[in-house]
Design an enzyme around this catalytic site. Structure first.
Site, PDB file in Angstrom:
ATOM      1  N   ASP A 133       0.840  -1.196   0.000  1.00  0.00           N
ATOM      2  CA  ASP A 133       0.000   0.000   0.000  1.00  0.00           C
ATOM      3  C   ASP A 133       0.871   1.240   0.000  1.00  0.00           C
ATOM      4  O   ASP A 133       2.071   1.179   0.309  1.00  0.00           O
ATOM      5  CB  ASP A 133      -0.942   0.000   1.218  1.00  0.00           C
ATOM      6  CG  ASP A 133      -2.102   0.983   1.064  1.00  0.00           C
ATOM      7  OD1 ASP A 133      -2.239   1.604  -0.011  1.00  0.00           O
ATOM      8  OD2 ASP A 133      -2.864   1.135   2.033  1.00  0.00           O
ATOM      9  N   LYS A 134       0.213   2.347  -0.336  1.00  0.00           N
ATOM     10  CA  LYS A 134       0.858   3.668  -0.321  1.00  0.00           C
ATOM     11  C   LYS A 134       0.035   4.540   0.608  1.00  0.00           C
ATOM     12  O   LYS A 134      -1.199   4.436   0.621  1.00  0.00           O
ATOM     13  CB  LYS A 134       0.806   4.215  -1.746  1.00  0.00           C
ATOM     14  CG  LYS A 134       1.416   5.546  -1.994  1.00  0.00           C
ATOM     15  CD  LYS A 134       0.553   6.788  -2.000  1.00  0.00           C
ATOM     16  CE  LYS A 134      -0.852   6.768  -2.447  1.00  0.00           C
ATOM     17  NZ  LYS A 134      -1.550   8.075  -2.296  1.00  0.00           N
ATOM     18  N   HIS A 135       0.700   5.348   1.429  1.00  0.00           N
ATOM     19  CA  HIS A 135      -0.047   6.303   2.244  1.00  0.00           C
ATOM     20  C   HIS A 135       0.491   7.697   1.979  1.00  0.00           C
ATOM     21  O   HIS A 135       1.709   7.911   1.984  1.00  0.00           O
ATOM     22  CB  HIS A 135       0.096   5.980   3.740  1.00  0.00           C
ATOM     23  CG  HIS A 135      -0.593   6.998   4.603  1.00  0.00           C
ATOM     24  ND1 HIS A 135      -1.954   6.952   4.847  1.00  0.00           N
ATOM     25  CD2 HIS A 135      -0.131   8.101   5.233  1.00  0.00           C
ATOM     26  CE1 HIS A 135      -2.280   7.980   5.598  1.00  0.00           C
ATOM     27  NE2 HIS A 135      -1.202   8.697   5.849  1.00  0.00           N
ATOM     28  N   SER A 136      -0.423   8.632   1.770  1.00  0.00           N
ATOM     29  CA  SER A 136      -0.004  10.025   1.586  1.00  0.00           C
ATOM     30  C   SER A 136      -0.424  10.821   2.809  1.00  0.00           C
ATOM     31  O   SER A 136      -1.506  10.580   3.369  1.00  0.00           O
ATOM     32  CB  SER A 136      -0.677  10.580   0.336  1.00  0.00           C
ATOM     33  OG  SER A 136      -0.808  11.974   0.448  1.00  0.00           O
ATOM     34  N   THR A 166      -9.532  10.460  -0.811  1.00  0.00           N
ATOM     35  CA  THR A 166      -9.766   9.519  -1.917  1.00  0.00           C
ATOM     36  C   THR A 166     -11.196   8.959  -1.890  1.00  0.00           C
ATOM     37  O   THR A 166     -11.821   8.784  -2.934  1.00  0.00           O
ATOM     38  CB  THR A 166      -8.727   8.382  -1.834  1.00  0.00           C
ATOM     39  OG1 THR A 166      -7.437   8.991  -1.920  1.00  0.00           O
ATOM     40  CG2 THR A 166      -8.872   7.381  -2.956  1.00  0.00           C
ATOM     41  N   ARG A 223      -6.852  14.089  20.470  1.00  0.00           N
ATOM     42  CA  ARG A 223      -5.718  14.941  20.061  1.00  0.00           C
ATOM     43  C   ARG A 223      -6.211  16.207  19.377  1.00  0.00           C
ATOM     44  O   ARG A 223      -5.642  17.281  19.557  1.00  0.00           O
ATOM     45  CB  ARG A 223      -4.791  14.162  19.118  1.00  0.00           C
ATOM     46  CG  ARG A 223      -3.959  13.112  19.826  1.00  0.00           C
ATOM     47  CD  ARG A 223      -3.330  12.159  18.827  1.00  0.00           C
ATOM     48  NE  ARG A 223      -2.496  12.845  17.862  1.00  0.00           N
ATOM     49  CZ  ARG A 223      -2.292  12.426  16.605  1.00  0.00           C
ATOM     50  NH1 ARG A 223      -2.854  11.311  16.169  1.00  0.00           N
ATOM     51  NH2 ARG A 223      -1.524  13.099  15.796  1.00  0.00           N
ATOM     52  N   SER A 253      -0.419   6.730  14.651  1.00  0.00           N
ATOM     53  CA  SER A 253      -1.774   6.834  14.099  1.00  0.00           C
ATOM     54  C   SER A 253      -1.803   6.323  12.653  1.00  0.00           C
ATOM     55  O   SER A 253      -2.642   5.493  12.286  1.00  0.00           O
ATOM     56  CB  SER A 253      -2.210   8.305  14.166  1.00  0.00           C
ATOM     57  OG  SER A 253      -3.369   8.530  13.426  1.00  0.00           O
ATOM     58  N   LYS A 294      -3.053   2.084  11.383  1.00  0.00           N
ATOM     59  CA  LYS A 294      -4.146   1.848  10.424  1.00  0.00           C
ATOM     60  C   LYS A 294      -3.637   1.121   9.174  1.00  0.00           C
ATOM     61  O   LYS A 294      -4.289   0.234   8.646  1.00  0.00           O
ATOM     62  CB  LYS A 294      -4.800   3.179  10.042  1.00  0.00           C
ATOM     63  CG  LYS A 294      -5.676   3.725  11.169  1.00  0.00           C
ATOM     64  CD  LYS A 294      -6.216   5.101  10.879  1.00  0.00           C
ATOM     65  CE  LYS A 294      -5.154   6.152  10.926  1.00  0.00           C
ATOM     66  NZ  LYS A 294      -5.573   7.532  10.988  1.00  0.00           N
ATOM     67  N   LYS A 295      -2.456   1.516   8.707  1.00  0.00           N
ATOM     68  CA  LYS A 295      -1.928   0.885   7.485  1.00  0.00           C
ATOM     69  C   LYS A 295      -1.525  -0.562   7.751  1.00  0.00           C
ATOM     70  O   LYS A 295      -1.758  -1.448   6.934  1.00  0.00           O
ATOM     71  CB  LYS A 295      -0.726   1.680   6.953  1.00  0.00           C
ATOM     72  CG  LYS A 295      -1.145   2.957   6.257  1.00  0.00           C
ATOM     73  CD  LYS A 295      -1.733   2.683   4.887  1.00  0.00           C
ATOM     74  CE  LYS A 295      -2.965   3.485   4.590  1.00  0.00           C
ATOM     75  NZ  LYS A 295      -3.557   3.234   3.278  1.00  0.00           N
TER      76      LYS A 295
END
Ligand code: URA
Length: 425
Positions: A80-83, A120, A168, A183, A187-188
């Site tokens: 996966d990719k996270h931005s 997204t 937070r 955080s 999740k990822k």
């Protein structure tokens, strides 16, 4: 375990043990540790920081607070990719099908707009019928059948983050690198990944405005992800102007489709290829960066990635060929002659929110048909009266967005030097 002792320990700059962090997080999720003690610990972490081992421990215990994907043994790697979030960032919509065409599995859990940045899920929901609420089992089925799926987090994924993030938000502890790292990664990593690439954005439309801050976050994410046994890499990418030309929902899906059909903007394709290459190399699916790039480009050139996106959309209940409404456009004209010196990307994100393309309040319904098209880029020469951007919106609701878009541009007399689009760590 007395929560007060642990808060005091972190307040005084000491290192917390894995068991202490675990007890605190499970107590918080179970409700035996109240919000005020968790807030105090979050503030102590914000002020004193955490080591990589502590951050990994926090990530692990947050991850363990909920359900995770269970994959059968064997099969292609899950990636996966996270931005960290940007304006006009539609890379996920391109990259998931491109990587699936290369033989990888992509279980992508995405989010909605946050602050001025688009999400997204909101973009994909402009596709008639597209479901972003797949259960874990449904998502796994789509990934096994198609190779990729993009859906939202289910309620049972990382409940510790849902609770802690909300806390937070109201205790001034969001911009803490260890807390952001735990955080994002918790999740990822719930996706059961073999490899992850992080797109850490810097600039006027990014969470991290400076490259130094972006670099510190990227390093923390890479060190922690690696410590947790996942091949993790990161790139820093420029967000001093929108990525691609379109900002909004339906207009971004349209631009993604055009890009997969071979006529996308070069900056969008560049960032997508750079991130994809990281994952192909991390998983051993490409021996070199050059061969990875060729592999990914081929998925576009042959039309395979476009077909894969259509297949994924259909598997999630949508119809990529169904028309997506776009509101009528009006141009915003330059009021000065010169070079475009800066573009306040955050203002553009706020303009999309003013057009109801993003939310002002939780639960706001979106107008997917609105958005902005950039007609010039940083460093370009413009004349008075030249169109800078086009706003897509119903005629009656353009006023605030028009003001914001016009104010987002500044000019100078000499051509400014453009910085690099992609920076390696
Ligand atoms: N995105 C997240 O998911 N968590 C953070 O803490 C910040 C950005």
């Amino acid at each position: 375990m007395n929560p007060v002792w642990l808060i005091a320990k972190k307040r005084d700059g000491e290192v917390l043990a894995d068991a202490e962090i675990g007890a605190f997080i499970s107590g918080y999720v179970a409700g035996s540790i109240p919000d005020y003690q968790m807030s105090a610990l979050a503030m102590a972490i914000y002020l004193q920081g955490m080591s990589v081992a502590e951050t990994a421990s926090l990530t692990q215990h947050m991850l363990a607070s909920g359900a995770t994907f269970q994959w059968p043994r064997g099969g292609p790697p899950k990636v996966d990719k996270h931005s960290t979030g940007g304006i006009g960032d539609k890379v996920s919509i391109l990259l998931a099908p491109m990587l699936a065409c290369c033989g990888l599995r992509v279980p992508m859990i995405s989010g909605r707009g946050l602050g001025a940045t688009g999400g997204t899920l909101d973009k994909l929901e402009s596709i008639p019928g597209y479901r972003t609420d797949l259960s874990l089992a449904e998502m796994r089925e789509v990934v096994e059948a198609v190779g990729c799926a993009i859906s939202g987090a289910t309620a049972d994924i990382v409940p510790a983050d849902r609770k802690l993030y909300a806390l937070r938000d109201v205790t001034a502890t969001v911009p803490s690198i260890p807390l952001i790292t735990a955080s994002i990664l918790s999740k990822k990593l719930a996706e059961g990944l073999d490899a992850l690439v992080l797109d850490v954005k810097f600039g006027s439309g990014a969470f991290m405005k400076s490259t130094e801050d972006a670099c510190a976050l990227a390093q923390s994410l890479v060190h922690t992800g690696t410590q947790m046994g996942v091949e993790t890499t990161a790139l820093l990418t420029d967000m001093n102007q929108p990525l691609g030309r379109m900002v909004g929902n339906a207009v971004e899906v349209n631009e993604s489709v055009a890009t997969l059909q071979g006529s996308g903007p070069p900056d969008l394709m560049e960032v997508t290829l750079a991130l994809g290459v990281e994952l192909l190399v991390s998983t051993g699916y490409a021996k070199t960066r050059e061969s990875g790039r060729i592999q990914l480009q081929k998925t576009v050139d042959t039309g395979a990635a476009y077909e894969k996106l259509a297949e994924m959309v259909a598997a999630q209940g949508g119809d990529l060929a169904a028309p997506r409404a776009v509101a009528p456009g009006t141009e915003i004209l330059a009021t000065q002659r010169g070079y475009v010196a800066s573009v306040d990307a955050e203002q553009l994100g706020q303009a999309v929110i003013a057009l109801r393309g993003g939310r002002q309040q939780l639960g706001d319904a979106l107008d997917y048909s609105t958005g902005i098209e950039m007609l010039v880029q940083l460093g370009e020469k413009v004349d008075v009266g030249q169109p800078l951007a086009r706003i897509f919106a119903p005629i009656t609701s353009r006023e605030e967005a028009t003001r914001r878009v016009a104010a987002a541009f500044s000019y100078c007399d000499e051509q400014p030097n453009a910085g690099p689009l992609v920076v390696s760590l």
